[in-house]
Design a protein around this motif. Structure first.
Motif, PDB file in Angstrom:
ATOM      1  N   ALA A 165       0.988  -1.581   0.087  1.00 18.29           N
ATOM      2  CA  ALA A 165      -0.129  -0.165  -0.100  1.00 18.29           C
ATOM      3  C   ALA A 165       1.176   1.671   0.401  1.00 18.29           C
ATOM      4  O   ALA A 165       0.058   2.501  -0.077  1.00 18.29           O
ATOM      5  N   LEU A 166       1.820   1.513  -0.347  1.00 18.20           N
ATOM      6  CA  LEU A 166       3.143   2.064   0.351  1.00 18.20           C
ATOM      7  C   LEU A 166       3.856   2.757  -0.909  1.00 18.20           C
ATOM      8  O   LEU A 166       4.668   3.502  -1.168  1.00 18.20           O
ATOM      9  N   ASP A 167       3.231   1.877  -1.713  1.00 16.25           N
ATOM     10  CA  ASP A 167       4.336   2.399  -3.399  1.00 16.25           C
ATOM     11  C   ASP A 167       2.787   3.145  -4.070  1.00 16.25           C
ATOM     12  O   ASP A 167       0.997   2.147  -4.346  1.00 16.25           O
ATOM     13  N   ASP A 168       2.507   3.730  -4.866  1.00 16.86           N
ATOM     14  CA  ASP A 168       2.476   4.749  -5.476  1.00 16.86           C
ATOM     15  C   ASP A 168       1.828   4.603  -6.409  1.00 16.86           C
ATOM     16  O   ASP A 168       1.041   4.281  -7.344  1.00 16.86           O
ATOM     17  N   GLU A 169       2.174   3.357  -7.160  1.00 15.10           N
ATOM     18  CA  GLU A 169       1.571   2.825  -8.571  1.00 15.10           C
ATOM     19  C   GLU A 169       1.221   0.886  -9.040  1.00 15.10           C
ATOM     20  O   GLU A 169       0.230   0.628  -9.198  1.00 15.10           O
ATOM     21  N   GLU A 170       0.435   1.293  -7.202  1.00 17.87           N
ATOM     22  CA  GLU A 170      -0.114  -0.096  -6.644  1.00 17.87           C
ATOM     23  C   GLU A 170      -1.338  -0.246  -7.200  1.00 17.87           C
ATOM     24  O   GLU A 170      -1.910   0.734  -6.499  1.00 17.87           O
TER      25      GLU A 170
END
Length: 312
Positions: A52-57
């Protein structure tokens, strides 16, 4: 940053400082130590938190042995260098375990504040399924709220464009259009997640929960339709006003050209009478007045002709 909340006996939300059954763990841009602490104490994979901390998730829902992971996109507002609003989306993770409810996000947002400040009716941290559905409902509500703000901002820019000859307003419209594209993409991905929750038995839901999820899906679809309509209107508006700006510039250039021609006639007459060659009436005491009257007459006739042809 990690904070933990728990609903007390009176139904109020209070912040706690140690893990308890039924608590809400709010992780906002957490450190590695905080991630490992939660993963070890609740026996969940670290990747479930870091995803959830990945911008592109991408938005998705997954069920593991002891937890359910829901990742959706939420709308946020940032500001550019001139303090203009920029609407974007970032992922948020909801992890539902047997004992706790965990939210993970890259930054603080008003949706978390609504729950932390107990502004949501019938909200209890220990009702984890209801909490997740209420969170999804609030996300859809904020999409609708920001879409209305985008529409109002577009109307303001439209008024400025009527008299504009600059590109700044078009750049602002382009930013709004880009925000709408982000919103539509995120809303459609969120809708897939919600429909999977409706179809699959990932969460144990009562009748009230089923009705709430249906309301969430309706709100989300309404936001999708609104974003599509606004995007279509904005796209046509940008094409139209690009022509308007060009036309406004042409009108100004036509006016300036006409004024230049009118002003150049007195200059031409003065140039003729300023030559070092014999000219008519050069010894007359009325020579200067004749030159001025001739210049004024030529300028007046030219200005009248331009006015009749609507050059002014």
């Amino acid at each position: 940053m990690m904070k933990m909340y728990l609903s007390n006996a009176n139904g109020k939300i209070e912040e706690i400082h140690e893990l308890k059954n039924g608590c809400w763990i709010k992780l906002v841009a957490p450190t590695e130590e905080e991630i490992r602490y939660i993963a070890n104490h609740l026996d969940i994979p670290i990747d479930s938190i870091k995803d959830a901390l990945d911008d592109e998730e991408r938005s998705r829902v997954e069920k593991e042995d002891n937890h359910v992971l829901i990742i959706v996109d939420i709308p946020i507002i940032t500001h550019d260098e001139v303090d203009g609003p920029i609407y974007e989306t970032i992922p948020i993770g909801m992890i539902i375990t047997n004992t706790c409810f965990i939210t993970v996000c890259l930054q603080e947002n008003p949706i978390f504040e609504e729950f932390a400040n107990h502004k949501i009716k019938n909200f209890y941290t220990f009702m984890k399924t209801r909490f997740a559905l209420q969170m999804l409902y609030m996300i859809s509500t904020y999409y609708l709220r920001y879409l209305k703000q985008i529409n109002r901002r577009t109307s303001e820019i439209e008024k400025e464009l009527h008299q504009s000859m600059k590109n700044q307003e078009l750049f602002s419209l382009l930013s709004m259009e880009k925000s709408l594209v982000y919103f539509m993409t995120s809303l459609k991905a969120n809708n897939i997640v919600m429909e999977r929750l409706m179809r699959l038995n990932y969460l144990r839901m009562y009748d009230d929960d089923q009705e709430l999820l249906e309301d969430v899906i309706i709100e989300n679809k309404q936001a999708i339709e609104m974003a599509e309509v606004y995007s279509s209107i904005l796209s046509g508006m940008m094409d139209a006003f690009a022509s308007v700006i060009s036309n406004n510039l042409n009108i100004v250039m036509k006016f300036l050209t006409a004024v230049t021609i009118v002003i150049s006639l007195p200059t031409m007459v003065a140039s003729f009478y300023g030559m070092n060659v014999p000219i008519p009436y050069q010894h007359s005491p009325y020579a200067f007045m004749v030159a001025m009257l001739l210049a004024a007459l030529l300028s007046s006739i030219t200005a009248f002709v331009f006015w009749k042809k609507r050059y002014f």
